[in-house]
Scaffold this motif. Sequence first.
Motif, mmCIF file in Angstrom:
data_model
loop_
_atom_site.group_PDB
_atom_site.id
_atom_site.type_symbol
_atom_site.label_atom_id
_atom_site.label_comp_id
_atom_site.label_asym_id
_atom_site.label_seq_id
_atom_site.Cartn_x
_atom_site.Cartn_y
_atom_site.Cartn_z
ATOM 1 N N TYR A 169 -15.532 6.811 13.882
ATOM 2 C CA TYR A 169 -15.501 7.160 12.454
ATOM 3 C C TYR A 169 -14.142 7.762 12.094
ATOM 4 N N THR A 170 -13.615 8.618 12.957
ATOM 5 C CA THR A 170 -12.319 9.255 12.700
ATOM 6 C C THR A 170 -11.205 8.215 12.651
ATOM 7 N N ILE A 171 -11.283 7.212 13.523
ATOM 8 C CA ILE A 171 -10.262 6.161 13.560
ATOM 9 C C ILE A 171 -10.342 5.269 12.327
ATOM 10 N N SER A 172 -11.556 4.847 11.986
ATOM 11 C CA SER A 172 -11.721 3.808 10.963
ATOM 12 C C SER A 172 -11.673 4.340 9.534
ATOM 13 N N ALA A 173 -11.928 5.639 9.329
ATOM 14 C CA ALA A 173 -11.953 6.188 7.972
ATOM 15 C C ALA A 173 -10.539 6.386 7.435
ATOM 16 N N HIS A 174 -10.217 5.659 6.372
ATOM 17 C CA HIS A 174 -8.928 5.808 5.674
ATOM 18 C C HIS A 174 -7.729 5.650 6.614
ATOM 19 N N TRP A 175 -7.838 4.719 7.579
ATOM 20 C CA TRP A 175 -6.764 4.554 8.552
ATOM 21 C C TRP A 175 -5.455 4.108 7.881
ATOM 22 N N GLN A 176 -5.570 3.478 6.702
ATOM 23 C CA GLN A 176 -4.368 2.980 6.027
ATOM 24 C C GLN A 176 -3.409 4.113 5.652
ATOM 25 N N ASP A 177 -3.945 5.325 5.563
ATOM 26 C CA ASP A 177 -3.106 6.477 5.187
ATOM 27 C C ASP A 177 -2.613 7.261 6.399
ATOM 28 N N ASP A 178 -2.920 6.774 7.606
ATOM 29 C CA ASP A 178 -2.557 7.502 8.830
ATOM 30 C C ASP A 178 -1.058 7.467 9.095
ATOM 31 N N ASP A 179 -0.560 8.513 9.710
ATOM 32 C CA ASP A 179 0.732 8.451 10.378
ATOM 33 C C ASP A 179 0.562 7.579 11.610
ATOM 34 N N VAL A 180 1.536 6.774 11.937
ATOM 35 C CA VAL A 180 1.375 5.803 13.021
ATOM 36 C C VAL A 180 1.118 6.482 14.369
ATOM 37 N N ILE A 181 1.738 7.621 14.620
ATOM 38 C CA ILE A 181 1.506 8.334 15.883
ATOM 39 C C ILE A 181 0.088 8.886 15.931
ATOM 40 N N ASP A 182 -0.398 9.402 14.796
ATOM 41 C CA ASP A 182 -1.784 9.873 14.749
ATOM 42 C C ASP A 182 -2.750 8.731 15.023
ATOM 43 N N ASN A 183 -2.480 7.587 14.417
ATOM 44 C CA ASN A 183 -3.312 6.397 14.638
ATOM 45 C C ASN A 183 -3.324 6.011 16.108
#
Length: 317
Positions: free
Chosen positions: A113-127
Amino acid sequence: MTVVSKFNPACPLATDLKSLTHNADLTLTIFSKRYTEQRDAMVLLRQLHHLSKAVQRHRGMSMALLAGNRAFEEDFTLLQCEVERRLAALEAFAAMAGSLSDRDRQNVHNAWYTISAHWQDDDVIDNFELHSHFIEQMQGMSIALAQKIERPITRVMAPNRVASANKPIVAMRSVELLPFIVRRIPEMVEQLARMRGLATYAAAKGECEYRLDRKLRFAVQCVRAQHEALRVYVQRICGGLETELPSVNLMKTYELKLMFLLNKVEADVLGGNRIMSESAQLFALATEIIDVYLNVAQEGLSLVAKWHDEDLEAWLA
């Protein structure tokens, strides 16, 4: 002269037979329960194997998309649905089998859930790190499940029973093979998959920024070191298993492709100049190599399951 029937409950022989029958039934009940637990653990191991593969691909594609490469969009949408289905299936099987703790099942659910929720707004390192943590969780679960099937249940319940002369010592072979397919190969695959994601992102951006450069260099070093260690390990434990694990030979033939990929990443992506490699090409080449290693692990799991079935038949016979 009074003849006591052998079926007379008062007869000691009848009592002994009844006791033996009861003990045999109890033994078979315990045996069946434990054998089913091992079979369920094997099913979950296979599911974790496929789920880890899908999450690793998800990491690489999402990083490429975050870099602005929309070429992965269609495949990514399909992959996202696949991960959802595989995760739901894993949770359902684990709940029925009881092979994973409630905490493990909840951790897996929360991680995705943490990965897939709003992943488009993630920092790439966080992703990258969120995916990597999830994969580490699944690898830990796989190792715990593998420990449950190291020894076939026939050896647990009858350790002194002599195996058939023409059958391999299943327990010994499983103990040797399982660390190879559940720990060593997944560790190699994960470093390759990390390298794939980082290199794909850098190629999509056209440059390798400093914070990615450190991670990518470390991943390349880990791949080289683990490849050498794995090659030595294969020579030690896979002698005589080439016919049962044909992908091992394919893994050896792919060493040149692996070296080509590593050299390409070091020279082009980490070379300090404008990156010329296409991100999709790097992703495809790395995926082709990764799939060879994953096929070895999949064949290995099937082989261990086959040994367990053969051991069961020999014990019952």
